[in-house]
Design an enzyme around this catalytic site. Sequence first.
Site, PDB file in Angstrom:
ATOM      1  N   TYR A  39      44.299 -52.227  -8.712  1.00  0.00           N
ATOM      2  CA  TYR A  39      43.176 -52.018  -9.640  1.00  0.00           C
ATOM      3  C   TYR A  39      41.930 -52.766  -9.150  1.00  0.00           C
ATOM      4  CZ  TYR A  39      41.089 -52.107 -14.425  1.00  0.00           C
ATOM      5  OH  TYR A  39      40.293 -51.988 -15.534  1.00  0.00           O
TER       6      TYR A  39
ATOM      7  N   SER B 118      35.304 -53.518 -13.560  1.00  0.00           N
ATOM      8  CA  SER B 118      36.079 -54.561 -14.245  1.00  0.00           C
ATOM      9  C   SER B 118      35.811 -55.924 -13.626  1.00  0.00           C
ATOM     10  CB  SER B 118      37.571 -54.240 -14.113  1.00  0.00           C
ATOM     11  OG  SER B 118      38.340 -55.316 -14.569  1.00  0.00           O
TER      12      SER B 118
END
Length: 247
Positions: free
Chosen positions: A158, A145
Amino acid sequence: MSTNGCKYALVTGASRGIGRATALALSRMGYPIIINYLSNEEAAQECAALIKAQGGDAELLQFDVSKEDAIEQAIAQWEESHPNDWIEVLVNNAGVRKDNLMIFMPADDWNTIINLHLNAFFFITRRLLKNMVSHRYGRIVNVVSLSGIKGLPGQTNYAAAKAGIIAAGKALAQEVGKRGVTVNAVAPGYIKTDMTSDLDETQLKALIPVNRFGTAEEVADVVAFLASPKASYITGEVISINGGLYT
Ligand code: NAP
């Protein structure tokens, strides 16, 4: 169904979103697909039906990527029922977010995200590496990401997990390059899937130079290229797919 000596592609989290689009793209490259999912069997069956409708082969393999035992059990079972087959392409894609400012983040949310992304990468990849190395060919593509490159507020868990996968992938690429195994990552920005359905695209697209969210298919095309023999000289790389959002 098992054909002798067949090479498979395993896509984790293939029931929906980027994983589903990736499964369809890899199937068009000729791979029979192993569709992993957590609990949404209906969506996984739908993905299998779409693959079959385009002339491919697919089977479901349910397991929780955050659980070492479940990974081992599922893959061992698959191997038992496919004694001559092996998994040549692995796409580590399954994922969820549990966003919170760090000051409010429960330890459980930290651990869940590290297990689901970083530890899943370790346990699944390690399990499948031996076969890739002994066949002197393999493709590992990790869906990471933008958050793992630049960090995004509310995502310390995350971002840490995705950044960890990027670094581990770069290290692994150097371990297995000589054996014909490549390890790369794709780093999506904002992609239209269930994961981003709570975000306001109208507001956020103003930040994105191409002025829209991306599609799962746009990510899948890059994953499929990295998983192809054409990408043999690309390894340890991270390719951003974010419409020009600053990384
Ligand atoms: P999504 O549409 O919400 O789909 C998530 C997939 O992961 C589903 O197939 C789900 O299975 C599976 N999954 C979740 N937890 C799992 C577990 N513990 N074990 C096995 N499978 C599990 O998500 P997406 O947007 O396609 O995201 C795919 C990947 O892209 C993730 O790694 C995410 O972090 C990354 N990403 C997405 C974006 C974005 O904007 N969408 C941006 C950057 C990175 P079930 O259907 O059974 O629940």
